[in-house]
Design an enzyme around this catalytic site. Structure first.
Site, mmCIF file in Angstrom:
data_model
loop_
_atom_site.group_PDB
_atom_site.id
_atom_site.type_symbol
_atom_site.label_atom_id
_atom_site.label_comp_id
_atom_site.label_asym_id
_atom_site.label_seq_id
_atom_site.Cartn_x
_atom_site.Cartn_y
_atom_site.Cartn_z
ATOM 1 N N ASN A 1 0.859 -1.192 0.000
ATOM 2 C CA ASN A 1 0.000 0.000 0.000
ATOM 3 C C ASN A 1 0.896 1.243 0.000
ATOM 4 O O ASN A 1 2.114 1.146 0.163
ATOM 5 C CB ASN A 1 -0.988 -0.018 1.180
ATOM 6 C CG ASN A 1 -0.305 0.116 2.527
ATOM 7 O OD1 ASN A 1 0.482 1.036 2.750
ATOM 8 N ND2 ASN A 1 -0.608 -0.794 3.445
ATOM 9 N N ASN B 1 -8.499 -7.606 9.353
ATOM 10 C CA ASN B 1 -8.559 -8.218 8.032
ATOM 11 C C ASN B 1 -8.732 -9.732 8.056
ATOM 12 O O ASN B 1 -8.730 -10.369 7.002
ATOM 13 C CB ASN B 1 -7.302 -7.889 7.224
ATOM 14 C CG ASN B 1 -7.149 -6.410 6.972
ATOM 15 O OD1 ASN B 1 -6.130 -5.815 7.290
ATOM 16 N ND2 ASN B 1 -8.161 -5.798 6.404
ATOM 17 N N ARG C 1 -0.103 -11.580 1.791
ATOM 18 C CA ARG C 1 -0.947 -11.771 2.981
ATOM 19 C C ARG C 1 -1.785 -13.059 2.922
ATOM 20 O O ARG C 1 -2.464 -13.396 3.890
ATOM 21 C CB ARG C 1 -1.861 -10.553 3.198
ATOM 22 C CG ARG C 1 -1.091 -9.292 3.570
ATOM 23 C CD ARG C 1 -1.975 -8.244 4.219
ATOM 24 N NE ARG C 1 -2.450 -8.662 5.533
ATOM 25 C CZ ARG C 1 -3.280 -7.944 6.298
ATOM 26 N NH1 ARG C 1 -3.717 -6.784 5.877
ATOM 27 N NH2 ARG C 1 -3.667 -8.399 7.483
ATOM 28 N N ARG D 1 -8.838 -3.301 -2.484
ATOM 29 C CA ARG D 1 -8.558 -4.610 -1.895
ATOM 30 C C ARG D 1 -9.701 -5.600 -2.110
ATOM 31 O O ARG D 1 -9.499 -6.675 -2.642
ATOM 32 C CB ARG D 1 -8.265 -4.462 -0.392
ATOM 33 C CG ARG D 1 -6.992 -3.693 -0.082
ATOM 34 C CD ARG D 1 -5.765 -4.416 -0.620
ATOM 35 N NE ARG D 1 -4.534 -3.775 -0.263
ATOM 36 C CZ ARG D 1 -3.868 -3.966 0.868
ATOM 37 N NH1 ARG D 1 -4.326 -4.784 1.782
ATOM 38 N NH2 ARG D 1 -2.726 -3.332 1.093
ATOM 39 N N HIS E 1 -8.395 0.719 2.475
ATOM 40 C CA HIS E 1 -9.411 -0.092 3.153
ATOM 41 C C HIS E 1 -10.470 0.887 3.662
ATOM 42 O O HIS E 1 -10.130 1.995 4.113
ATOM 43 C CB HIS E 1 -8.824 -0.809 4.388
ATOM 44 C CG HIS E 1 -8.152 -2.112 4.110
ATOM 45 N ND1 HIS E 1 -6.999 -2.495 4.772
ATOM 46 C CD2 HIS E 1 -8.473 -3.145 3.294
ATOM 47 C CE1 HIS E 1 -6.643 -3.694 4.354
ATOM 48 N NE2 HIS E 1 -7.515 -4.115 3.466
ATOM 49 N N ASP F 1 -11.922 0.996 6.431
ATOM 50 C CA ASP F 1 -11.747 1.412 7.833
ATOM 51 C C ASP F 1 -10.640 2.453 8.011
ATOM 52 O O ASP F 1 -10.377 2.898 9.116
ATOM 53 C CB ASP F 1 -11.543 0.205 8.760
ATOM 54 C CG ASP F 1 -10.221 -0.510 8.548
ATOM 55 O OD1 ASP F 1 -9.407 -0.089 7.700
ATOM 56 O OD2 ASP F 1 -9.980 -1.525 9.258
ATOM 57 N N CYS G 1 -7.378 -1.283 12.751
ATOM 58 C CA CYS G 1 -6.805 -2.390 11.968
ATOM 59 C C CYS G 1 -6.216 -3.472 12.865
ATOM 60 O O CYS G 1 -6.110 -4.630 12.459
ATOM 61 C CB CYS G 1 -5.673 -1.904 11.073
ATOM 62 S SG CYS G 1 -6.063 -0.562 10.004
HETATM 63 N N1 ARG Z 1 0.078 -3.562 5.760
HETATM 64 C C1 ARG Z 1 -1.286 -3.959 5.853
HETATM 65 C C2 ARG Z 1 -1.860 -4.114 4.451
HETATM 66 O O1 ARG Z 1 -1.532 -3.352 3.597
HETATM 67 C C3 ARG Z 1 -2.087 -3.004 6.649
HETATM 68 C C4 ARG Z 1 -3.508 -3.464 6.892
HETATM 69 C C5 ARG Z 1 -4.332 -2.464 7.598
HETATM 70 N N2 ARG Z 1 -5.600 -3.015 7.903
HETATM 71 C C6 ARG Z 1 -6.766 -2.364 7.852
HETATM 72 N N3 ARG Z 1 -7.833 -2.979 8.275
HETATM 73 N N4 ARG Z 1 -6.871 -1.183 7.316
HETATM 74 O O2 ARG Z 1 -2.650 -4.979 4.156
#
Ligand code: ARG
Length: 284
Positions: free
Chosen positions: A28, A77, A96, A143, A172, A174, A266
């Site tokens: 990201n 997540n 991930r 995403r 995201h 959130d 998160c």
């Molecule tokens: N580095 C993680 C990603 O890019 C951060 C996730 C953050 N999570 C969230 N629910 N916004 O996936």
């Protein structure tokens, strides 16, 4: 001392300790492997967040960390929780995807019925799917896929409001929206297009706006525990607005997680339904 009412069960929150947390890849706009997180500081900040949440009355349940999965700490997540059902995430990025197995196993151990979406549908759980009352507000494009959100809505039998995310810093839902109660939410207008903003204003009666500087400090990435709202530091105007609206804001430093594009919300997953979600009170 906990602030919860002793007669009501404590809200349950899933967290995962940051033992193996770091910036090992870039998926990201916030992440750069040249800007490494300080692991000792991350451990301390994560511990403070946990303390604040417990102080607000939450019970924190821990998922064991796994070496090689630095983003497992972002438990929002893992899945979307609905009563005893957990709709497991299907991560967009291969970096991930290794988390899914561990999330499934842990959620099953906690007694959840884990469901998967069809192959090829990306879905990143409570990072992109947020109940506000009976409505599932859902972020897509960066995403999660719009089709995945429709499928989740169909399975859970709730109305889905798809909101397109266009700014790579708010990848995201959130990161730019946080339901506070049915009909009430915090949001950063700049993360949505005109249409998305109009739809949100239509669906959520009372919206608290966050300015760009505080949005960049992850003001919208808040954890709501009853009337308590926990955010990163650097959101004084939002905290003032929350106080005026009858909430009790708390701040705790989360700089090391911001380097990964994450903050308070998160790092948590509500296992029993958030205050903003009406399904929490409804029988199934
Ligand atoms: N580095 C993680 C990603 O890019 C951060 C996730 C953050 N999570 C969230 N629910 N916004 O996936």
């Amino acid at each position: 001392m906990s602030l919860s009412n002793i007669d009501t069960p404590a809200p349950r929150i899933m967290m995962c300790p940051p033992d193996h947390y770091g910036i090992e890849y870039e998926i990201n706009a916030w992440m750069s492997t040249l800007r490494q997180a300080d692991n000792a500081l991350a451990v301390a900040q994560w511990g403070q967040l946990r303390d604040v949440l417990e102080h607000c009355g939450a019970e924190v349940l821990l998922q064991p960390p796994v070496k090689g999965l630095p983003d497992l700490v972002f438990t929002a997540n893992a899945a979307l929780i609905y009563h005893d059902r957990a709709v497991l995430s299907r991560f967009r990025h291969p970096q991930r995807q290794g988390e899914q197995l561990h999330d499934r196993q842990w959620l099953e151990e906690q007694g959840f019925r884990v469901e998967e979406l069809p192959d090829g549908m990306h879905f990143e759980g409570a990072g992109d799917a947020l109940f506000c009352g009976d409505t599932l507000l859902s972020g897509y494009r960066m995403r999660s896929d719009a089709a995945a959100m429709q499928e989740v809505g169909r399975r859970l039998n709730h109305r889905v409001i798809p909101l397109e995310l266009a700014d790579p810093y708010y990848y995201h839902l959130d990161t730019c929206l946080c339901p506070l109660a049915p009909g009430r939410a915090i949001y950063f207008p700049g993360a949505f297009d005109d249409y998305g903003r109009r739809v949100l204003q239509d669906v959520v009666k009372e919206l608290i706006e966050v300015g760009e500087d505080e949005a960049r400090s992850f003001a919208c990435n808040a954890v709501v525990v009853g009337k308590h709202v926990v955010t990163n530091v650097g959101c004084p105007r939002l905290h003032q607005d929350l106080r005026s609206a009858g909430f009790t804001p708390h701040e705790t430093p989360l700089s090391e997680f911001v380097k990964s594009g994450g903050s308070a919300k998160c790092l948590t997953l509500r296992l029993d339904g958030e205050e903003a979600a009406s399904w929490k009170y409804a029988m199934v």
